[in-house]
Design a protein around this motif. Structure first.
Motif, PDB file in Angstrom:
ATOM      1  N   VAL A 148       8.469  97.605  56.176  1.00 35.17           N
ATOM      2  CA  VAL A 148       7.851  98.928  56.054  1.00 35.17           C
ATOM      3  C   VAL A 148       8.842  99.921  55.457  1.00 35.17           C
ATOM      4  O   VAL A 148       8.513 100.699  54.553  1.00 35.17           O
ATOM      5  N   MET A 149      10.053  99.893  55.954  1.00 35.05           N
ATOM      6  CA  MET A 149      11.040 100.868  55.509  1.00 35.05           C
ATOM      7  C   MET A 149      11.396 100.696  54.037  1.00 35.05           C
ATOM      8  O   MET A 149      11.618 101.670  53.317  1.00 35.05           O
ATOM      9  N   SER A 150      11.423  99.476  53.567  1.00 33.60           N
ATOM     10  CA  SER A 150      11.816  99.232  52.174  1.00 33.60           C
ATOM     11  C   SER A 150      10.810  99.781  51.180  1.00 33.60           C
ATOM     12  O   SER A 150      11.169 100.085  50.033  1.00 33.60           O
ATOM     13  N   GLU A 151       9.561  99.937  51.607  1.00 35.91           N
ATOM     14  CA  GLU A 151       8.540 100.450  50.694  1.00 35.91           C
ATOM     15  C   GLU A 151       8.196 101.918  50.967  1.00 35.91           C
ATOM     16  O   GLU A 151       7.283 102.464  50.359  1.00 35.91           O
ATOM     17  N   THR A 152       8.948 102.551  51.854  1.00 33.76           N
ATOM     18  CA  THR A 152       8.710 103.958  52.188  1.00 33.76           C
ATOM     19  C   THR A 152       9.574 104.849  51.308  1.00 33.76           C
ATOM     20  O   THR A 152      10.792 104.661  51.216  1.00 33.76           O
ATOM     21  N   GLY A 202      18.052 100.709  61.076  1.00 33.85           N
ATOM     22  CA  GLY A 202      17.030 100.594  60.048  1.00 33.85           C
ATOM     23  C   GLY A 202      16.815 101.896  59.303  1.00 33.85           C
ATOM     24  O   GLY A 202      16.622 101.905  58.075  1.00 33.85           O
ATOM     25  N   LEU A 203      16.850 103.014  60.028  1.00 33.41           N
ATOM     26  CA  LEU A 203      16.701 104.324  59.393  1.00 33.41           C
ATOM     27  C   LEU A 203      17.865 104.593  58.448  1.00 33.41           C
ATOM     28  O   LEU A 203      17.670 105.004  57.293  1.00 33.41           O
ATOM     29  N   ARG A 204      19.076 104.349  58.904  1.00 33.18           N
ATOM     30  CA  ARG A 204      20.248 104.592  58.062  1.00 33.18           C
ATOM     31  C   ARG A 204      20.222 103.721  56.812  1.00 33.18           C
ATOM     32  O   ARG A 204      20.535 104.187  55.702  1.00 33.18           O
ATOM     33  N   ALA A 205      19.836 102.468  56.970  1.00 34.85           N
ATOM     34  CA  ALA A 205      19.800 101.564  55.818  1.00 34.85           C
ATOM     35  C   ALA A 205      18.757 102.011  54.810  1.00 34.85           C
ATOM     36  O   ALA A 205      18.992 101.970  53.591  1.00 34.85           O
ATOM     37  N   ALA A 206      17.601 102.453  55.307  1.00 34.48           N
ATOM     38  CA  ALA A 206      16.546 102.887  54.397  1.00 34.48           C
ATOM     39  C   ALA A 206      16.967 104.115  53.608  1.00 34.48           C
ATOM     40  O   ALA A 206      16.756 104.204  52.387  1.00 34.48           O
ATOM     41  N   VAL A 207      17.571 105.098  54.293  1.00 34.19           N
ATOM     42  CA  VAL A 207      18.000 106.301  53.589  1.00 34.19           C
ATOM     43  C   VAL A 207      19.083 105.964  52.570  1.00 34.19           C
ATOM     44  O   VAL A 207      19.047 106.425  51.426  1.00 34.19           O
ATOM     45  N   ALA A 208      20.035 105.133  52.950  1.00 37.25           N
ATOM     46  CA  ALA A 208      21.092 104.757  52.020  1.00 37.25           C
ATOM     47  C   ALA A 208      20.539 104.055  50.784  1.00 37.25           C
ATOM     48  O   ALA A 208      21.102 104.154  49.691  1.00 37.25           O
ATOM     49  N   ALA A 209      19.409 103.369  50.964  1.00 37.97           N
ATOM     50  CA  ALA A 209      18.784 102.652  49.844  1.00 37.97           C
ATOM     51  C   ALA A 209      17.862 103.545  49.013  1.00 37.97           C
ATOM     52  O   ALA A 209      17.301 103.089  48.015  1.00 37.97           O
ATOM     53  N   GLY A 210      17.681 104.808  49.422  1.00 37.15           N
ATOM     54  CA  GLY A 210      16.908 105.725  48.590  1.00 37.15           C
ATOM     55  C   GLY A 210      15.717 106.389  49.232  1.00 37.15           C
ATOM     56  O   GLY A 210      15.068 107.233  48.607  1.00 37.15           O
ATOM     57  N   THR A 211      15.375 106.023  50.466  1.00 36.37           N
ATOM     58  CA  THR A 211      14.260 106.681  51.147  1.00 36.37           C
ATOM     59  C   THR A 211      14.655 108.097  51.536  1.00 36.37           C
ATOM     60  O   THR A 211      15.703 108.311  52.140  1.00 36.37           O
ATOM     61  N   GLY A 212      13.831 109.086  51.212  1.00 33.39           N
ATOM     62  CA  GLY A 212      14.099 110.460  51.608  1.00 33.39           C
ATOM     63  C   GLY A 212      13.835 110.667  53.089  1.00 33.39           C
ATOM     64  O   GLY A 212      13.011 109.975  53.702  1.00 33.39           O
TER      65      GLY A 212
END
Length: 233
Positions: free
Chosen positions: A47-51, A70-80
């Motif tokens: 879910v996080m990777s496509e958010t 999971g939150l930190r990884a998603a933001v680091a990968a570009g999720t706002g």
């Protein structure tokens, strides 16, 4: 574009009603909106990777280690990552990893003169200015917004210098206060975390504050600015 609204925590900040103010705006702005009532979704890597954007309104509460990871990884990968008031700046007080991600943490909101306090939330409603910085006067989130006044909680924020401050508020010295000089706190800031963008707006204690034209404009522009950029796709 996909937006994830995560809400919960202390009910005093009206997490359902507050986020519901902005869900229609996200839809009109082209987002497919998913609403979750728990931070457990942060541990779902698929879910996080496509958010593209997370809007969080969770005051205090607890977060599990795998969720904040999971939150930190998603933001680091570009999720706002965006939010307002205690829903982002007073979340998960016992998680150092979350506090580092956001870059600023609510410490207190000074009250009125003790003799004027009646024991309810309005004890902490102070008239104060939100003042744009030089950066804020040019930034897409706050450009064209003049300094403005609010009567609501005035957040005293502990922060690091990796944040880019768009607006500040100053806590004056009063005879009943133990501090000895005015304290300037960030009121709106952004933060780059890996490929992701973070936006924090500290006003927003109640629905009327979120409906203030200046505050609402900052929150809405902030969500759009934070959303995943093409370079982070």
């Amino acid at each position: 574009m996909k937006a994830l609204v995560v809400r919960g925590g202390w009910e005093g900040h009206r997490p359902v009603e507050a986020t519901d103010l902005f869900v229609p705006f996200l839809g009109k702005s082209g987002f497919e909106v998913r609403v979750e009532e728990s931070t457990s979704v942060y541990a779902d890597a698929a879910v996080m990777s496509e958010t593209d954007l997370i809007v969080q309104c969770v005051t205090m509460s607890k977060i599990e280690r795998d969720e904040v990871a999971g939150l930190r990884a998603a933001v680091a990968a570009g999720t706002g990552f965006a939010g307002w008031h205690g829903g982002i700046a007073d979340s998960f007080r016992d998680s150092a990893d979350y506090l580092q991600l956001v870059g600023g943490q609510f410490a207190t909101h000074p009250s009125k003169e003790p003799g004027e306090c009646g024991g309810d939330e309005t004890d902490n409603f102070l008239s104060h200015a939100v003042t744009m910085t030089s950066l804020g006067r040019e930034h897409p989130i706050t450009t064209g917004i003049d300094d403005f006044e609010l009567t609501t909680e005035q957040y005293w924020v502990l922060h690091d210098d990796l944040i880019d401050v768009l607006a500040t508020t100053t806590h004056p010295v009063r005879p009943w206060h133990p501090w000895h000089r005015p304290i300037v706190s960030p009121a709106v800031w952004t933060r780059q975390w890996g490929d992701g963008r973070i936006v924090v707006t500290t006003p927003g204690h109640s629905l009327d504050v979120l409906e203030n034209l200046n505050v609402r404009t900052i929150v809405e522009r902030g969500m759009l600015w934070a959303a995943r950029t093409a370079s982070a796709s």
